[in-house]
Design a protein around this motif. Sequence first.
Motif, PDB file in Angstrom:
ATOM      1  N   THR A 213      22.663  37.663  10.219  1.00 24.16           N
ATOM      2  CA  THR A 213      22.520  36.242  10.493  1.00 24.16           C
ATOM      3  C   THR A 213      21.220  36.063  11.260  1.00 24.16           C
ATOM      4  O   THR A 213      21.035  36.656  12.316  1.00 24.16           O
ATOM      5  N   GLU A 214      20.324  35.261  10.697  1.00 20.43           N
ATOM      6  CA  GLU A 214      19.029  35.008  11.314  1.00 20.43           C
ATOM      7  C   GLU A 214      19.077  33.655  12.004  1.00 20.43           C
ATOM      8  O   GLU A 214      19.485  32.660  11.411  1.00 20.43           O
ATOM      9  N   ALA A 215      18.650  33.622  13.264  1.00 20.89           N
ATOM     10  CA  ALA A 215      18.629  32.377  14.037  1.00 20.89           C
ATOM     11  C   ALA A 215      17.322  32.326  14.822  1.00 20.89           C
ATOM     12  O   ALA A 215      17.306  32.543  16.031  1.00 20.89           O
ATOM     13  N   LEU A 216      16.222  32.058  14.135  1.00 21.09           N
ATOM     14  CA  LEU A 216      14.921  31.968  14.785  1.00 21.09           C
ATOM     15  C   LEU A 216      14.782  30.614  15.470  1.00 21.09           C
ATOM     16  O   LEU A 216      15.334  29.613  14.984  1.00 21.09           O
ATOM     17  N   PRO A 217      14.064  30.554  16.592  1.00 23.87           N
ATOM     18  CA  PRO A 217      13.913  29.293  17.324  1.00 23.87           C
ATOM     19  C   PRO A 217      13.357  28.174  16.439  1.00 23.87           C
ATOM     20  O   PRO A 217      12.393  28.381  15.701  1.00 23.87           O
ATOM     21  N   GLY A 218      13.991  27.018  16.507  1.00 21.43           N
ATOM     22  CA  GLY A 218      13.529  25.856  15.759  1.00 21.43           C
ATOM     23  C   GLY A 218      13.929  25.830  14.298  1.00 21.43           C
ATOM     24  O   GLY A 218      13.570  24.904  13.577  1.00 21.43           O
ATOM     25  N   LEU A 219      14.655  26.840  13.847  1.00 22.54           N
ATOM     26  CA  LEU A 219      15.086  26.900  12.447  1.00 22.54           C
ATOM     27  C   LEU A 219      16.603  26.970  12.395  1.00 22.54           C
ATOM     28  O   LEU A 219      17.230  27.535  13.302  1.00 22.54           O
ATOM     29  N   PRO A 220      17.200  26.440  11.338  1.00 21.96           N
ATOM     30  CA  PRO A 220      18.656  26.551  11.239  1.00 21.96           C
ATOM     31  C   PRO A 220      19.097  28.001  11.025  1.00 21.96           C
ATOM     32  O   PRO A 220      18.381  28.793  10.407  1.00 21.96           O
ATOM     33  N   GLU A 221      20.248  28.322  11.560  1.00 17.90           N
ATOM     34  CA  GLU A 221      20.823  29.654  11.360  1.00 17.90           C
ATOM     35  C   GLU A 221      21.116  29.855   9.880  1.00 17.90           C
ATOM     36  O   GLU A 221      21.531  28.924   9.198  1.00 17.90           O
ATOM     37  N   ARG A 222      20.882  31.084   9.396  1.00 15.22           N
ATOM     38  CA  ARG A 222      21.162  31.349   7.982  1.00 15.22           C
ATOM     39  C   ARG A 222      21.543  32.802   7.799  1.00 15.22           C
ATOM     40  O   ARG A 222      21.137  33.675   8.557  1.00 15.22           O
TER      41      ARG A 222
END
Length: 143
Positions: A52-61
């Motif tokens: 699960t990727e949750a980079l700042p400013g982007l929706p989790e995916r």
Amino acid sequence: MQTARVEKRVGIRATSDRIWEIISDLSGWDRWNPYETAVEGTIAFGGTIALTEALPGLPERRVAGRIGDWQPYAQLVWTEKRGFLFSMIRYVEIEELEPGSCIVANGATFLGLRGELFHDKHRKAIRAAYGEIGENLRVLAEG
């Protein structure tokens, strides 16, 4: 093909064995990587990795990637198709300078026109996230 790259490097006072032990424990990534969590998969040529990727400013995916290359105590590389005209190569590389002293590179290469546009738009946030990942890995490995 157009490419863009983000990489952060950190010096770690630990052996490559210790750093690899942390990196290769996919289910333990949550201890040091707050941006790529719930990691599962198999480190093997052609193996798969999901996270699960949750980079700042982007929706989790949820990410599904394929191991492109790996070498114990040295590197883990996986690739991900992110849509039409956009793919990414994500990697962690360990360079042992001498026993107990390593440089770890943590980064990504964005491929294709959309990859370059994504990189340009989110570069600062990705660099900051990868910097934090590297620092957290350093603290864990040295602890």
